[in-house]
Scaffold this motif. Structure first.
Motif, PDB file in Angstrom:
ATOM      1  N   GLN A 299       0.835  -1.205   0.000  1.00 20.75           N
ATOM      2  CA  GLN A 299       0.000   0.000   0.000  1.00 20.75           C
ATOM      3  C   GLN A 299       0.872   1.257   0.000  1.00 20.75           C
ATOM      4  O   GLN A 299       0.615   2.212  -0.752  1.00 20.75           O
ATOM      5  CB  GLN A 299      -0.939  -0.004   1.215  1.00 20.75           C
ATOM      6  CG  GLN A 299      -1.872   1.189   1.297  1.00 20.75           C
ATOM      7  CD  GLN A 299      -2.788   1.334   0.095  1.00 20.75           C
ATOM      8  OE1 GLN A 299      -3.222   0.332  -0.477  1.00 20.75           O
ATOM      9  NE2 GLN A 299      -3.073   2.568  -0.317  1.00 20.75           N
TER      10      GLN A 299
ATOM     11  N   ARG B  54       0.882  -0.448  -8.505  1.00 19.67           N
ATOM     12  CA  ARG B  54       0.077  -1.381  -7.708  1.00 19.67           C
ATOM     13  C   ARG B  54       0.703  -2.770  -7.724  1.00 19.67           C
ATOM     14  O   ARG B  54       1.007  -3.315  -8.778  1.00 19.67           O
ATOM     15  CB  ARG B  54      -1.341  -1.456  -8.271  1.00 19.67           C
ATOM     16  CG  ARG B  54      -2.280  -2.373  -7.519  1.00 19.67           C
ATOM     17  CD  ARG B  54      -2.739  -1.766  -6.202  1.00 19.67           C
ATOM     18  NE  ARG B  54      -3.630  -0.644  -6.395  1.00 19.67           N
ATOM     19  CZ  ARG B  54      -4.084   0.114  -5.398  1.00 19.67           C
ATOM     20  NH1 ARG B  54      -3.679  -0.135  -4.145  1.00 19.67           N
ATOM     21  NH2 ARG B  54      -4.887   1.134  -5.629  1.00 19.67           N
TER      22      ARG B  54
ATOM     23  N   TYR C 265       2.399   1.831  -3.402  1.00 18.88           N
ATOM     24  CA  TYR C 265       1.438   2.418  -4.342  1.00 18.88           C
ATOM     25  C   TYR C 265       1.284   3.916  -4.102  1.00 18.88           C
ATOM     26  O   TYR C 265       1.285   4.723  -5.041  1.00 18.88           O
ATOM     27  CB  TYR C 265       0.083   1.732  -4.217  1.00 18.88           C
ATOM     28  CG  TYR C 265      -0.977   2.390  -5.067  1.00 18.88           C
ATOM     29  CD1 TYR C 265      -0.966   2.243  -6.458  1.00 18.88           C
ATOM     30  CD2 TYR C 265      -1.965   3.173  -4.475  1.00 18.88           C
ATOM     31  CE1 TYR C 265      -1.930   2.876  -7.241  1.00 18.88           C
ATOM     32  CE2 TYR C 265      -2.921   3.806  -5.260  1.00 18.88           C
ATOM     33  CZ  TYR C 265      -2.897   3.659  -6.637  1.00 18.88           C
ATOM     34  OH  TYR C 265      -3.833   4.288  -7.415  1.00 18.88           O
ATOM     35  N   GLU C 266       1.170   4.301  -2.842  1.00 19.07           N
ATOM     36  CA  GLU C 266       1.001   5.719  -2.518  1.00 19.07           C
ATOM     37  C   GLU C 266       2.218   6.537  -2.937  1.00 19.07           C
ATOM     38  O   GLU C 266       2.091   7.707  -3.322  1.00 19.07           O
ATOM     39  CB  GLU C 266       0.735   5.870  -1.015  1.00 19.07           C
ATOM     40  CG  GLU C 266      -0.636   5.334  -0.609  1.00 19.07           C
ATOM     41  CD  GLU C 266      -0.820   5.240   0.896  1.00 19.07           C
ATOM     42  OE1 GLU C 266       0.105   5.648   1.639  1.00 19.07           O
ATOM     43  OE2 GLU C 266      -1.881   4.749   1.336  1.00 19.07           O
ATOM     44  N   LYS C 267       3.390   5.938  -2.888  1.00 22.46           N
ATOM     45  CA  LYS C 267       4.633   6.653  -3.218  1.00 22.46           C
ATOM     46  C   LYS C 267       4.900   6.682  -4.718  1.00 22.46           C
ATOM     47  O   LYS C 267       5.321   7.707  -5.266  1.00 22.46           O
ATOM     48  CB  LYS C 267       5.807   5.992  -2.493  1.00 22.46           C
ATOM     49  CG  LYS C 267       7.132   6.720  -2.640  1.00 22.46           C
ATOM     50  CD  LYS C 267       8.182   6.092  -1.731  1.00 22.46           C
ATOM     51  CE  LYS C 267       9.520   6.802  -1.840  1.00 22.46           C
ATOM     52  NZ  LYS C 267      10.540   6.208  -0.918  1.00 22.46           N
ATOM     53  N   TYR C 268       4.648   5.553  -5.417  1.00 20.42           N
ATOM     54  CA  TYR C 268       5.026   5.437  -6.829  1.00 20.42           C
ATOM     55  C   TYR C 268       3.848   5.258  -7.790  1.00 20.42           C
ATOM     56  O   TYR C 268       4.052   5.208  -8.998  1.00 20.42           O
ATOM     57  CB  TYR C 268       5.976   4.233  -7.009  1.00 20.42           C
ATOM     58  CG  TYR C 268       7.259   4.341  -6.223  1.00 20.42           C
ATOM     59  CD1 TYR C 268       8.291   5.184  -6.626  1.00 20.42           C
ATOM     60  CD2 TYR C 268       7.449   3.573  -5.067  1.00 20.42           C
ATOM     61  CE1 TYR C 268       9.475   5.274  -5.910  1.00 20.42           C
ATOM     62  CE2 TYR C 268       8.632   3.650  -4.340  1.00 20.42           C
ATOM     63  CZ  TYR C 268       9.643   4.504  -4.769  1.00 20.42           C
ATOM     64  OH  TYR C 268      10.812   4.584  -4.044  1.00 20.42           O
ATOM     65  N   GLN C 269       2.626   5.136  -7.256  1.00 21.20           N
ATOM     66  CA  GLN C 269       1.447   4.832  -8.077  1.00 21.20           C
ATOM     67  C   GLN C 269       1.642   3.538  -8.870  1.00 21.20           C
ATOM     68  O   GLN C 269       1.172   3.390  -9.999  1.00 21.20           O
ATOM     69  CB  GLN C 269       1.116   5.992  -9.034  1.00 21.20           C
ATOM     70  CG  GLN C 269       0.400   7.154  -8.354  1.00 21.20           C
ATOM     71  CD  GLN C 269       1.329   7.895  -7.403  1.00 21.20           C
ATOM     72  OE1 GLN C 269       2.363   8.409  -7.829  1.00 21.20           O
ATOM     73  NE2 GLN C 269       0.977   7.957  -6.126  1.00 21.20           N
TER      74      GLN C 269
END
Length: 375
Positions: free
Chosen positions: A177, A186, A180-184
């Motif tokens: 998670q 998934r 994902y928030e850091k690099y987009q």
């Protein structure tokens, strides 16, 4: 800006063949990191992170080594079946367009087995890397970027050896998670394991809590690679997490012996594995995390406030006896055939073994609380 990890060059380390696994780890073999067990335990319980130092690895007695070899002989086919079932489930769920990412170091031997099974059964060689994940600090993001950038059309399948409380499973969920928030980007946080006695994985070979021989030793069954290390004076922002390569123990190394003896049974177990995986795929067993109910009961019964001092399952109990300061070992019954090595290690270290009925697991190791703490 995302670091271009394609410029990073993984070191040649470990005693496995390069076609079996590539370690995405920084070689820090020259660093003085080993701390005597009692001192390390005191430091950990005083708040120092376990990934900043290494244990002095237990050197097994000849009796214990003999037990390892007997166990390997008697369980190799059982381990092969579990690895094959896990591999078949992975393929059913996600296909062949995968990169295997074993969580160092317990996941590495299991990742090798899964890779070999797929290669032998389906003539497909999946890339396989060993990467670091650390409770309280997360996963090695540079290693993730390296795999994604070098295999841009493939998904990552995480692999570990077994589950205990499910702590690493939770770290992986949180890490994916955060990534994902850091690099987009998934990632699928599914964790494939050989054995899931903690009931906290959906991709597993078995839920039986038995001795996987690769849990019985330390680096000498894990490619001569240490536990992973994350310390700012050793690991820079563009580095992989670190580990030591114990070349001096090559004569004692059984890493390839373990992989070879188990792999020899793959052709024999393949049809049964396909049937079992089909059943698990059609009628999946839930992630109930029911092992945590045991932990809560043990904490209550023994007055243990820190959940990290309770290590359930054969694999985790073995680790407690090999590299922590154990207080006592709980077993589900006196005559459990999976626990011969636990009794031998406990006897060697003068640790009491107590029967604790109705355990989900075969056994549970309890680490001795720091001096002055209530138990």
């Amino acid at each position: 800006m995302i670091l271009d990890t394609r410029l990073l060059s993984p070191p040649l380390m470990g005693s496995y063949k390069a076609e079996d696994v590539v370690f995405l780890l920084k070689n820090i073999s020259d660093a003085k990191l080993e701390v005597p067990t009692e001192d390390r335990e005191e430091a950990i319980q005083a708040g120092r992170h376990y990934s900043e130092m290494l244990p002095v690895e237990y050197q097994p007695t000849q009796e214990y080594l003999d037990l390892f070899h007997r166990t390997l002989q008697s369980t190799a086919k059982k381990v092969a079946l579990a690895a094959a079932v896990a591999a078949e489930l992975i393929l059913k769920k996600r296909g062949f367009n995968l990169v295997l990412a074993s969580l160092a170091r317990a996941g590495t031997p299991i990742g090798i087995l899964i890779k070999r099974y797929i290669e032998k059964t389906y003539d497909t060689a999946l890339p396989h890397y060993s990467i670091s994940i650390i409770r309280g600090k997360g996963i090695d993001e540079n290693a993730l970027l390296y795999m994604l950038q070098n295999h841009p059309s493939s998904e990552i399948q995480f692999v570990d050896g077994w589950t205990g409380k499910g702590a690493i499973r939770k770290v992986l969920i949180e890490a994916c998670q955060a990534f994902y928030e850091k690099y987009q980007l998934r990632l699928n946080d599914d964790l494939a394991v050989l054995a899931d006695p903690g009931h906290c994985s959906l991709t597993f070979g078995t839920r039986e809590d038995f001795l996987i021989p690769s849990a019985a030793l330390n680096s000498t069954v894990s490619g001569l690679v240490s536990r992973t290390v994350l310390r700012p004076d050793l690991i820079g922002p563009h580095d992989f997490h670190g580990a030591k390569y114990y070349r001096e123990w090559l004569a004692e190394d059984v890493s390839n012996l373990f992989a070879d003896q188990v792999s020899a049974f793959f052709a024999e177990v393949a049809e049964q594995a396909k049937l079992q995986a089909e059943q698990l795929y059609r009628y999946p067993e839930e992630e109930s995390w029911k092992g945590m109910q045991d932990i809560t009961r043990i904490q209550h019964d023994f007055g243990i406030s820190d959940v990290n001092l309770v290590k359930p399952g054969v694999g985790e109990t073995t680790r407690v006896l090999l590299r922590r300061v154990p207080w006592k070992i709980l077993v589900d019954r006196e005559d459990n055939p999976n626990l011969e090595h636990i009794r031998l290690l406990a006897q060697d270290r003068n640790v009491p073994v107590e029967v604790y009925p109705e355990l989900t697991y075969s056994c549970c190791g309890i680490i001795r609380p720091a001096k002055g703490e209530k138990v």
